[in-house]
Design a protein around this motif. Structure first.
Motif, PDB file in Angstrom:
ATOM      1  N   MET A  99       8.810  -4.924   2.175  1.00  0.00           N
ATOM      2  CA  MET A  99       7.375  -4.142   2.129  1.00  0.00           C
ATOM      3  C   MET A  99       6.881  -3.863   3.165  1.00  0.00           C
ATOM      4  O   MET A  99       6.192  -2.637   3.281  1.00  0.00           O
ATOM      5  CB  MET A  99       6.592  -5.135   1.184  1.00  0.00           C
ATOM      6  CG  MET A  99       5.193  -4.647   0.598  1.00  0.00           C
ATOM      7  SD  MET A  99       5.321  -2.951  -0.286  1.00  0.00           S
ATOM      8  CE  MET A  99       6.140  -3.418  -1.698  1.00  0.00           C
ATOM      9  N   ARG A 100       6.818  -4.597   4.035  1.00  0.00           N
ATOM     10  CA  ARG A 100       6.382  -4.521   5.562  1.00  0.00           C
ATOM     11  C   ARG A 100       6.997  -3.241   6.005  1.00  0.00           C
ATOM     12  O   ARG A 100       6.187  -2.396   6.729  1.00  0.00           O
ATOM     13  CB  ARG A 100       6.343  -5.749   6.363  1.00  0.00           C
ATOM     14  CG  ARG A 100       5.629  -5.471   7.612  1.00  0.00           C
ATOM     15  CD  ARG A 100       5.413  -6.984   8.426  1.00  0.00           C
ATOM     16  NE  ARG A 100       6.592  -6.957   9.385  1.00  0.00           N
ATOM     17  CZ  ARG A 100       6.953  -7.999  10.057  1.00  0.00           C
ATOM     18  NH1 ARG A 100       6.411  -9.313   9.908  1.00  0.00           N
ATOM     19  NH2 ARG A 100       8.041  -8.097  10.676  1.00  0.00           N
ATOM     20  N   LEU A 105       7.358   2.303   7.525  1.00  0.00           N
ATOM     21  CA  LEU A 105       8.012   3.738   7.535  1.00  0.00           C
ATOM     22  C   LEU A 105       7.225   4.741   6.792  1.00  0.00           C
ATOM     23  O   LEU A 105       7.296   5.692   7.425  1.00  0.00           O
ATOM     24  CB  LEU A 105       9.550   3.285   6.644  1.00  0.00           C
ATOM     25  CG  LEU A 105      10.422   4.640   6.593  1.00  0.00           C
ATOM     26  CD1 LEU A 105      10.729   4.792   7.999  1.00  0.00           C
ATOM     27  CD2 LEU A 105      11.553   4.052   5.876  1.00  0.00           C
ATOM     28  N   THR A 106       6.840   4.620   5.760  1.00  0.00           N
ATOM     29  CA  THR A 106       6.008   5.591   4.895  1.00  0.00           C
ATOM     30  C   THR A 106       4.725   5.824   5.740  1.00  0.00           C
ATOM     31  O   THR A 106       4.480   7.157   5.732  1.00  0.00           O
ATOM     32  CB  THR A 106       5.716   5.163   3.711  1.00  0.00           C
ATOM     33  OG1 THR A 106       4.998   3.985   3.547  1.00  0.00           O
ATOM     34  CG2 THR A 106       6.951   4.927   2.715  1.00  0.00           C
ATOM     35  N   LEU A 107       4.254   5.284   6.705  1.00  0.00           N
ATOM     36  CA  LEU A 107       3.053   5.326   7.234  1.00  0.00           C
ATOM     37  C   LEU A 107       3.541   6.231   8.537  1.00  0.00           C
ATOM     38  O   LEU A 107       2.644   7.271   8.921  1.00  0.00           O
ATOM     39  CB  LEU A 107       2.384   4.215   7.811  1.00  0.00           C
ATOM     40  CG  LEU A 107       0.906   4.429   8.649  1.00  0.00           C
ATOM     41  CD1 LEU A 107       0.157   5.165   7.667  1.00  0.00           C
ATOM     42  CD2 LEU A 107       0.334   3.002   9.038  1.00  0.00           C
ATOM     43  N   PHE A 176       1.037   9.512   2.959  1.00  0.00           N
ATOM     44  CA  PHE A 176       1.347   8.235   2.700  1.00  0.00           C
ATOM     45  C   PHE A 176       1.283   7.510   1.530  1.00  0.00           C
ATOM     46  O   PHE A 176       2.499   6.882   0.886  1.00  0.00           O
ATOM     47  CB  PHE A 176       0.644   7.531   3.619  1.00  0.00           C
ATOM     48  CG  PHE A 176       0.674   5.907   3.500  1.00  0.00           C
ATOM     49  CD1 PHE A 176       1.755   5.091   3.985  1.00  0.00           C
ATOM     50  CD2 PHE A 176      -0.460   5.325   2.959  1.00  0.00           C
ATOM     51  CE1 PHE A 176       1.695   3.809   3.574  1.00  0.00           C
ATOM     52  CE2 PHE A 176      -0.378   3.871   2.624  1.00  0.00           C
ATOM     53  CZ  PHE A 176       0.779   3.144   2.958  1.00  0.00           C
ATOM     54  N   VAL A 177       0.542   7.984   0.560  1.00  0.00           N
ATOM     55  CA  VAL A 177       0.136   7.312  -0.460  1.00  0.00           C
ATOM     56  C   VAL A 177       1.765   7.884  -1.704  1.00  0.00           C
ATOM     57  O   VAL A 177       2.199   6.949  -2.320  1.00  0.00           O
ATOM     58  CB  VAL A 177      -0.810   7.745  -1.375  1.00  0.00           C
ATOM     59  CG1 VAL A 177      -0.863   7.648  -2.835  1.00  0.00           C
ATOM     60  CG2 VAL A 177      -2.188   6.910  -0.700  1.00  0.00           C
ATOM     61  N   ILE A 178       1.970   9.144  -1.437  1.00  0.00           N
ATOM     62  CA  ILE A 178       2.997   9.703  -2.195  1.00  0.00           C
ATOM     63  C   ILE A 178       4.300   8.960  -1.711  1.00  0.00           C
ATOM     64  O   ILE A 178       5.208   8.452  -2.651  1.00  0.00           O
ATOM     65  CB  ILE A 178       3.189  11.193  -1.891  1.00  0.00           C
ATOM     66  CG1 ILE A 178       1.917  11.825  -2.861  1.00  0.00           C
ATOM     67  CG2 ILE A 178       4.443  11.656  -2.481  1.00  0.00           C
ATOM     68  CD1 ILE A 178       1.606  13.321  -2.312  1.00  0.00           C
ATOM     69  N   ASN A 179       4.593   8.894  -0.469  1.00  0.00           N
ATOM     70  CA  ASN A 179       5.799   8.374   0.095  1.00  0.00           C
ATOM     71  C   ASN A 179       5.960   6.787  -0.241  1.00  0.00           C
ATOM     72  O   ASN A 179       6.984   6.355  -0.866  1.00  0.00           O
ATOM     73  CB  ASN A 179       6.101   8.542   1.363  1.00  0.00           C
ATOM     74  CG  ASN A 179       6.289   9.791   1.732  1.00  0.00           C
ATOM     75  OD1 ASN A 179       6.708  10.714   0.974  1.00  0.00           O
ATOM     76  ND2 ASN A 179       6.259  10.241   3.113  1.00  0.00           N
ATOM     77  N   PHE A 180       4.937   6.031  -0.095  1.00  0.00           N
ATOM     78  CA  PHE A 180       4.839   4.588  -0.394  1.00  0.00           C
ATOM     79  C   PHE A 180       4.970   4.454  -1.798  1.00  0.00           C
ATOM     80  O   PHE A 180       5.991   3.382  -2.237  1.00  0.00           O
ATOM     81  CB  PHE A 180       3.400   3.927   0.241  1.00  0.00           C
ATOM     82  CG  PHE A 180       3.161   2.591  -0.189  1.00  0.00           C
ATOM     83  CD1 PHE A 180       4.122   1.680   0.337  1.00  0.00           C
ATOM     84  CD2 PHE A 180       2.521   2.378  -1.330  1.00  0.00           C
ATOM     85  CE1 PHE A 180       3.985   0.405  -0.006  1.00  0.00           C
ATOM     86  CE2 PHE A 180       2.549   1.082  -1.646  1.00  0.00           C
ATOM     87  CZ  PHE A 180       3.090  -0.071  -0.950  1.00  0.00           C
ATOM     88  N   CYS A 181       4.177   5.147  -2.726  1.00  0.00           N
ATOM     89  CA  CYS A 181       4.324   5.004  -4.065  1.00  0.00           C
ATOM     90  C   CYS A 181       5.755   5.118  -4.541  1.00  0.00           C
ATOM     91  O   CYS A 181       6.418   4.435  -5.391  1.00  0.00           O
ATOM     92  CB  CYS A 181       3.562   5.480  -4.908  1.00  0.00           C
ATOM     93  SG  CYS A 181       1.592   5.027  -4.789  1.00  0.00           S
TER      94      CYS A 181
END
Length: 196
Positions: A99-100, A105-107, A176-181
């Protein structure tokens, strides 16, 4: 004909592929810095693109991003994977990531890509040019019309957010939200795969 990308992917571990992603993002960051040094107006103007106090980040960055994520997940569940599978790259990158590292990575992807395409290129070549270039760097989606359509819509959407707000943090947050989700979806489901 053998798909060279597929053969390459099958020979690499997820860690090796993620290292390639980090290297690519590093190159995009370096390119951003070089272009800023060559073409940007004074640093004060560039810093003004980052407005931390703005409610726009929530209303124009986070909310539309979640809507797009929900739409994509619904489409992934409905449309056969043969129409949107990217050759397994996303599944390999995200399936066993901590998760970290997923957050980092997505950020990093969101920051580096938005800095280059919205913060540097969009003021230089315009909204349409920067949006098309962003879509072009995702060339692995060319053979998948569904993915290509999504990336083009995403590119123009992120470009519009920046064009409308002038706040790079809005498009970085949305990206970020799109890639993370979607990365989390792949990580916590069976690779995000819709088995036909």
């Amino acid at each position: 004909m053998i798909d060279k990308q597929q053969v390459w992917i099958e020979q690499m571990t997820s860690k090796q592929i993620r290292l390639h992603v980090y290297a690519t993002q590093g190159l995009l960051l370096l390119l951003s810095i070089l272009l800023l040094l060559l073409f940007s107006s004074p640093t004060e103007h560039f810093i003004d693109l980052f407005d931390w106090s703005s409610g726009e980040i929530l209303y124009l960055g986070v909310v539309p991003s979640f809507s797009l994520v929900v739409l994509e997940i619904v489409l992934y569940r409905v449309i056969p994977s043969s129409h949107w599978d990217d050759g397994g790259v996303n599944q390999i990158v995200f399936r066993d990531i901590s998760m970290r590292e997923l957050i980092g990575l997505t950020l990093m992807i969101a920051f580096c890509e938005e800095l280059l395409f919205r913060g540097v290129l969009q003021p230089l070549i315009g909204y349409i040019g920067a949006s098309l270039l962003f879509a072009c760097i995702h060339f692995r989606y060319v053979k998948k019309p569904f993915l290509l359509m999504i990336i083009i819509m995403l590119s123009f959407g992120l470009g519009f957010m920046f064009e409308h707000t002038g706040n790079l943090l809005v498009s970085i947050t949305a990206h970020f939200v799109i890639n993370f989700c979607l990365g989390s979806y792949i990580r916590y489901t069976d690779g995000g795969i819709n088995h036909d």
